[in-house]
Write a protein that holds these residues in place. Structure first.
Motif, short mmCIF file in Angstrom:
data_model
loop_
_atom_site.label_atom_id
_atom_site.label_comp_id
_atom_site.label_asym_id
_atom_site.label_seq_id
_atom_site.Cartn_x
_atom_site.Cartn_y
_atom_site.Cartn_z
N ARG A 36 -52.37 45.24 73.32
CA ARG A 36 -52.36 44.92 71.90
C ARG A 36 -53.34 43.80 71.61
O ARG A 36 -53.67 43.01 72.48
CB ARG A 36 -50.95 44.52 71.44
CG ARG A 36 -50.42 43.22 72.01
CD ARG A 36 -48.97 43.01 71.59
NE ARG A 36 -48.43 41.75 72.10
CZ ARG A 36 -47.16 41.38 71.97
NH1 ARG A 36 -46.30 42.20 71.36
NH2 ARG A 36 -46.76 40.24 72.45
N VAL A 46 -49.60 44.76 77.43
CA VAL A 46 -48.19 44.80 77.01
C VAL A 46 -47.35 45.36 78.15
O VAL A 46 -46.38 44.75 78.58
CB VAL A 46 -48.02 45.66 75.75
CG1 VAL A 46 -46.54 45.79 75.39
CG2 VAL A 46 -48.81 45.07 74.58
N SER A 60 -43.80 38.25 77.48
CA SER A 60 -43.42 38.13 76.07
C SER A 60 -42.63 39.34 75.56
O SER A 60 -41.98 39.24 74.52
CB SER A 60 -44.67 37.94 75.21
OG SER A 60 -45.56 39.03 75.37
N VAL A 61 -42.66 40.45 76.29
CA VAL A 61 -41.96 41.65 75.81
C VAL A 61 -40.84 42.10 76.75
O VAL A 61 -40.11 43.04 76.43
CB VAL A 61 -42.94 42.82 75.57
CG1 VAL A 61 -44.06 42.39 74.63
CG2 VAL A 61 -43.49 43.37 76.88
N MET A 80 -40.11 49.85 71.31
CA MET A 80 -40.12 48.43 70.99
C MET A 80 -38.88 48.09 70.19
O MET A 80 -38.68 48.61 69.09
CB MET A 80 -41.38 48.09 70.18
CG MET A 80 -42.68 48.49 70.87
SD MET A 80 -44.14 48.02 69.95
CE MET A 80 -44.03 49.13 68.56
N LEU A 83 -37.96 43.56 67.46
CA LEU A 83 -39.32 43.18 67.11
C LEU A 83 -39.37 41.81 66.45
O LEU A 83 -38.44 41.41 65.72
CB LEU A 83 -39.95 44.22 66.20
CG LEU A 83 -40.40 45.51 66.89
CD1 LEU A 83 -40.62 46.62 65.88
CD2 LEU A 83 -41.66 45.26 67.71
N ASP A 87 -45.16 40.08 67.29
CA ASP A 87 -45.54 41.37 67.88
C ASP A 87 -46.56 42.10 67.01
O ASP A 87 -47.08 43.14 67.41
CB ASP A 87 -44.31 42.26 68.08
CG ASP A 87 -43.33 41.71 69.10
OD1 ASP A 87 -42.12 41.80 68.85
OD2 ASP A 87 -43.80 41.19 70.13
N TYR A 91 -52.02 48.13 68.50
CA TYR A 91 -51.60 48.54 69.83
C TYR A 91 -52.51 49.68 70.32
O TYR A 91 -52.72 50.67 69.60
CB TYR A 91 -50.14 48.98 69.82
CG TYR A 91 -49.19 47.81 69.76
CD1 TYR A 91 -49.08 47.05 68.60
CD2 TYR A 91 -48.43 47.44 70.86
CE1 TYR A 91 -48.23 45.94 68.54
CE2 TYR A 91 -47.58 46.35 70.81
CZ TYR A 91 -47.49 45.61 69.66
OH TYR A 91 -46.64 44.52 69.61
#
Length: 121
Positions: A36, A46, A60-61, A80, A83, A87, A91
């Protein structure tokens, strides 16, 4: 000719969910993934997934995003959840091949066209 075609994305509220899909054609790939790029920032990893379903996530995800793939459909997905406004980004689906040049292996990256995900607070 290799093509990566993304679908999904759009506008979501904080705490909501979205699912991205990326269908590959022209080749199969051991590793596929999502990157992303937010405005003014560099493109960042990601998540990635191998054909054997080994996954890797950005810190972070982790715990919020899930990458998966359907090898029969040559498609990779990104679910996802939870959210956050941070974010918000374009992407990109990614896949790569290692090509023998005659003297060494060279990595060839393929990218989708990108899909915008916007998360409002």
């Amino acid at each position: 000719q290799v093509q990566l075609v993304e679908s999904g994305g759009g506008l979501a509220q904080a705490g909501g969910s979205q699912r991205l899909s990326c269908a590959a054609s022209g080749s199969t790939f051991n590793v596929m993934g999502w990157y992303r790029q937010a405005p003014g920032k560099q493109r960042e990893l990601v998540a990635t997934i191998t054909a054997a379903d080994n996954t890797n996530y950005a810190d972070s995800v982790k715990g919020r995003f899930t990458i998966s793939r359907d090898n029969a459909k040559n498609t990779v997905y990104l679910q996802m959840n939870s959210l956050k406004p941070e974010d918000t980004a374009v992407y990109y689906c990614n896949a790569y091949s290692m090509v023998w040049t005659g003297t060494h292996l060279s990595k060839v990256d393929y990218w989708g066209q990108g899909t915008q995900v916007t998360v409002s607070s």
